[in-house]
Scaffold this motif. Structure first.
Motif, PDB file in Angstrom:
ATOM      1  N   VAL A   9      -9.497   4.979   1.479  1.00 54.73           N
ATOM      2  CA  VAL A   9      -8.160   4.922   2.062  1.00 54.73           C
ATOM      3  C   VAL A   9      -7.983   3.732   2.999  1.00 54.73           C
ATOM      4  CG1 VAL A   9      -6.545   6.202   3.555  1.00 54.73           C
ATOM      5  CG2 VAL A   9      -7.742   7.366   1.743  1.00 54.73           C
ATOM      6  N   ASN A  10      -9.044   3.077   3.410  1.00 55.62           N
ATOM      7  CA  ASN A  10      -8.957   1.967   4.367  1.00 55.62           C
ATOM      8  C   ASN A  10      -8.095   0.813   3.884  1.00 55.62           C
ATOM      9  OD1 ASN A  10     -10.617   3.369   6.088  1.00 55.62           O
ATOM     10  ND2 ASN A  10     -12.474   2.403   5.324  1.00 55.62           N
ATOM     11  N   GLY A  11      -8.224   0.413   2.659  1.00 50.27           N
ATOM     12  CA  GLY A  11      -7.478  -0.731   2.137  1.00 50.27           C
ATOM     13  C   GLY A  11      -6.280  -0.264   1.329  1.00 50.27           C
ATOM     14  N   SER A  12      -5.811  -1.140   0.458  1.00 49.77           N
ATOM     15  CA  SER A  12      -4.717  -0.742  -0.416  1.00 49.77           C
ATOM     16  C   SER A  12      -5.267   0.244  -1.444  1.00 49.77           C
ATOM     17  CB  SER A  12      -4.110  -1.966  -1.100  1.00 49.77           C
ATOM     18  OG  SER A  12      -5.057  -2.570  -1.937  1.00 49.77           O
ATOM     19  N   PHE A  13      -4.466   1.229  -1.732  1.00 47.19           N
ATOM     20  CA  PHE A  13      -4.956   2.319  -2.575  1.00 47.19           C
ATOM     21  C   PHE A  13      -4.377   2.210  -3.973  1.00 47.19           C
ATOM     22  CE2 PHE A  13      -4.729   6.530  -4.426  1.00 47.19           C
ATOM     23  CZ  PHE A  13      -6.039   6.926  -4.301  1.00 47.19           C
ATOM     24  N   GLU A  14      -5.250   2.360  -4.947  1.00 53.75           N
ATOM     25  CA  GLU A  14      -4.858   2.462  -6.347  1.00 53.75           C
ATOM     26  C   GLU A  14      -5.614   3.623  -6.963  1.00 53.75           C
ATOM     27  OE1 GLU A  14      -5.457  -1.070  -8.604  1.00 53.75           O
ATOM     28  OE2 GLU A  14      -4.634  -2.350  -7.054  1.00 53.75           O
ATOM     29  N   VAL A  15      -4.942   4.365  -7.813  1.00 57.50           N
ATOM     30  CA  VAL A  15      -5.621   5.443  -8.524  1.00 57.50           C
ATOM     31  C   VAL A  15      -6.564   4.798  -9.529  1.00 57.50           C
ATOM     32  CG1 VAL A  15      -5.337   7.437 -10.028  1.00 57.50           C
ATOM     33  CG2 VAL A  15      -3.688   7.017  -8.220  1.00 57.50           C
ATOM     34  N   LYS A  16      -7.847   5.119  -9.401  1.00 54.86           N
ATOM     35  CA  LYS A  16      -8.874   4.514 -10.253  1.00 54.86           C
ATOM     36  C   LYS A  16      -9.346   5.512 -11.297  1.00 54.86           C
ATOM     37  CE  LYS A  16     -10.326   1.541  -6.550  1.00 54.86           C
ATOM     38  NZ  LYS A  16     -11.145   1.456  -5.382  1.00 54.86           N
ATOM     39  N   LYS A  17     -10.175   5.006 -12.184  1.00 50.83           N
ATOM     40  CA  LYS A  17     -10.700   5.854 -13.252  1.00 50.83           C
ATOM     41  C   LYS A  17     -11.504   7.014 -12.680  1.00 50.83           C
ATOM     42  CE  LYS A  17     -13.178   5.752 -17.584  1.00 50.83           C
ATOM     43  NZ  LYS A  17     -13.823   4.965 -18.609  1.00 50.83           N
ATOM     44  N   ALA A  18     -12.245   6.767 -11.597  1.00 51.99           N
ATOM     45  CA  ALA A  18     -13.047   7.833 -10.975  1.00 51.99           C
ATOM     46  C   ALA A  18     -12.166   8.979 -10.485  1.00 51.99           C
ATOM     47  CB  ALA A  18     -13.867   7.273  -9.817  1.00 51.99           C
ATOM     48  N   PRO A  67      -2.653   8.851  -1.519  1.00 52.69           N
ATOM     49  CA  PRO A  67      -3.887   9.491  -1.074  1.00 52.69           C
ATOM     50  C   PRO A  67      -3.631  10.797  -0.332  1.00 52.69           C
ATOM     51  CG  PRO A  67      -3.849   7.197  -0.387  1.00 52.69           C
ATOM     52  CD  PRO A  67      -2.535   7.503  -1.008  1.00 52.69           C
ATOM     53  N   LYS A  68      -2.571  10.853   0.466  1.00 51.84           N
ATOM     54  CA  LYS A  68      -2.262  12.088   1.192  1.00 51.84           C
ATOM     55  C   LYS A  68      -1.942  13.218   0.228  1.00 51.84           C
ATOM     56  CE  LYS A  68      -0.589   9.775   5.333  1.00 51.84           C
ATOM     57  NZ  LYS A  68       0.583   9.434   6.132  1.00 51.84           N
ATOM     58  N   GLU A  69      -1.185  12.918  -0.814  1.00 49.80           N
ATOM     59  CA  GLU A  69      -0.848  13.929  -1.811  1.00 49.80           C
ATOM     60  C   GLU A  69      -2.085  14.369  -2.593  1.00 49.80           C
ATOM     61  OE1 GLU A  69       2.264  12.271  -4.170  1.00 49.80           O
ATOM     62  OE2 GLU A  69       3.717  12.367  -2.532  1.00 49.80           O
ATOM     63  N   LEU A  70      -2.938  13.420  -2.948  1.00 48.98           N
ATOM     64  CA  LEU A  70      -4.162  13.770  -3.672  1.00 48.98           C
ATOM     65  C   LEU A  70      -5.101  14.602  -2.811  1.00 48.98           C
ATOM     66  CD1 LEU A  70      -4.940  10.448  -5.575  1.00 48.98           C
ATOM     67  CD2 LEU A  70      -4.118  12.594  -6.538  1.00 48.98           C
ATOM     68  N   ILE A  71      -5.230  14.241  -1.539  1.00 49.58           N
ATOM     69  CA  ILE A  71      -6.087  15.008  -0.630  1.00 49.58           C
ATOM     70  C   ILE A  71      -5.508  16.405  -0.434  1.00 49.58           C
ATOM     71  CG2 ILE A  71      -6.890  15.160   1.761  1.00 49.58           C
ATOM     72  CD1 ILE A  71      -7.185  12.079   1.672  1.00 49.58           C
ATOM     73  N   SER A  72      -4.204  16.499  -0.282  1.00 48.45           N
ATOM     74  CA  SER A  72      -3.553  17.803  -0.125  1.00 48.45           C
ATOM     75  C   SER A  72      -3.771  18.664  -1.368  1.00 48.45           C
ATOM     76  CB  SER A  72      -2.069  17.606   0.126  1.00 48.45           C
ATOM     77  OG  SER A  72      -1.402  18.832   0.188  1.00 48.45           O
ATOM     78  N   MET A 130       0.839  -1.192   0.000  1.00 46.52           N
ATOM     79  CA  MET A 130       0.000   0.000   0.000  1.00 46.52           C
ATOM     80  C   MET A 130       0.873   1.240   0.000  1.00 46.52           C
ATOM     81  SD  MET A 130      -2.746   1.054   2.872  1.00 46.52           S
ATOM     82  CE  MET A 130      -2.951   2.753   3.243  1.00 46.52           C
ATOM     83  N   ASN A 131       0.594   2.132  -0.898  1.00 44.31           N
ATOM     84  CA  ASN A 131       1.317   3.395  -0.951  1.00 44.31           C
ATOM     85  C   ASN A 131       0.443   4.473  -0.338  1.00 44.31           C
ATOM     86  OD1 ASN A 131       2.920   5.556  -1.509  1.00 44.31           O
ATOM     87  ND2 ASN A 131       3.068   5.164  -3.697  1.00 44.31           N
ATOM     88  N   SER A 132       0.673   4.768   0.931  1.00 41.82           N
ATOM     89  CA  SER A 132      -0.185   5.725   1.641  1.00 41.82           C
ATOM     90  C   SER A 132       0.132   7.164   1.280  1.00 41.82           C
ATOM     91  CB  SER A 132      -0.062   5.527   3.148  1.00 41.82           C
ATOM     92  OG  SER A 132       1.264   5.810   3.559  1.00 41.82           O
ATOM     93  N   GLU A 133       1.245   7.396   0.600  1.00 48.50           N
ATOM     94  CA  GLU A 133       1.601   8.768   0.217  1.00 48.50           C
ATOM     95  C   GLU A 133       0.703   9.300  -0.895  1.00 48.50           C
ATOM     96  OE1 GLU A 133       3.790  10.835   1.731  1.00 48.50           O
ATOM     97  OE2 GLU A 133       3.841   9.221   3.185  1.00 48.50           O
TER      98      GLU A 133
END
Length: 108
Positions: free
Chosen positions: A71-80, A6-11, A1-4
């Protein structure tokens, strides 16, 4: 899981919200100060900028909501995520175009 990611996208999305909210607020202040003659000629450009800045904020809020739910599980950038990011950029670009048109008409 790359937690960075989602943090970067949220920021990034929060940054977009802040910039667009500030820009829309400034446009509203200017819009309210226009007299009737100027409002009829250049008000539509300023109104368009306000609407598109507001739509950008709305899509950014939805983007943050979707990210927060995933963000709960493993994160992948999706089409949405890509679609919402594209919509944000599109609305922001339209807002800037309308703002530039307003500036052009105001000073010519």
């Amino acid at each position: 899981m790359n937690s960075e990611i989602p943090k970067e996208l949220i920021s990034w999305s929060k940054w977009v919200i802040t910039i667009n909210f500030s820009a829309a607020t400034g446009c509203i202040i200017v819009f309210k100060s226009l007299d009737a003659a100027k409002l009829a000629t250049i008000g539509q450009f300023l109104f368009g900028a306000i609407v598109f800045f507001a739509l950008t904020v709305f899509t950014s809020i939805i983007f943050n909501l979707i990210l927060a739910m995933e963000v709960n599980g493993s994160f992948e950038v999706k089409k949405a995520h890509k679609v919402l990011a594209g919509i944000q950029i599109f609305f922001f670009s339209l807002a800037l175009i309308y703002l530039c048109l307003w500036v052009f008409w105001k000073f010519n």
